[in-house]
Design a protein around this motif. Structure first.
Motif: not given
Length: 137
Positions: A60, A91, A96
């Protein structure tokens, strides 16, 4: 029957790229890895359409074009949108993750701290996509 995959690996960290390739070699998995250092480079690779990957594995947090920006471009392309994209990241940010699933990812895998756990996750990930019927095949 397990088939050989064309895997587009989008990762800006050279150590992570080496680690991913080492796992495939250690497990004697002979898949073709196409490497891109960031989302922008990956878009260029995909637009040439010389090799259409069976799956895309991406981080990401990347420079130039991050994972979410890349996924947005990918999923808006009439041909490329069907390629399964799997996030492989550190993450664990719920926002997200939610955004990625809204865009249409096929999976979200957290990179574990222990190398043995990393091997196990990559093995399972590749085994799954090796037996799945894919559009690009």
């Amino acid at each position: 029957m397990i088939k050989s995959l064309n895997i587009l690996l989008i990762e800006d960290d050279a150590i992570e790229v080496m680690k991913f390739n080492r796992v495939l070699k250690t497990l004697n998995l002979n898949h073709k890895i196409i490497e891109a250092n960031n989302g922008e480079e990956a878009v260029t690779i995909l637009k040439t359409k010389e090799i259409i990957p069976d799956i895309i594995i991406l981080d990401l947090n990347m420079p130039k074009l991050n994972g979410i920006e890349f996924l947005t471009i990918l999923k808006n392309d009439e041909i490329l949108k069907y390629i399964p994209a799997v996030i492989l990241t550190t993450s664990s940010n719920h926002k997200d993750m939610l955004e990625c699933y809204k865009i249409g990812i096929a999976g979200y895998v957290l990179k574990p701290l222990k190398y043995e756990d990393y091997i196990d996750r990559i093995k399972k990930l590749i085994e799954y996509w090796s037996i799945t019927e894919l559009i690009s095949q």
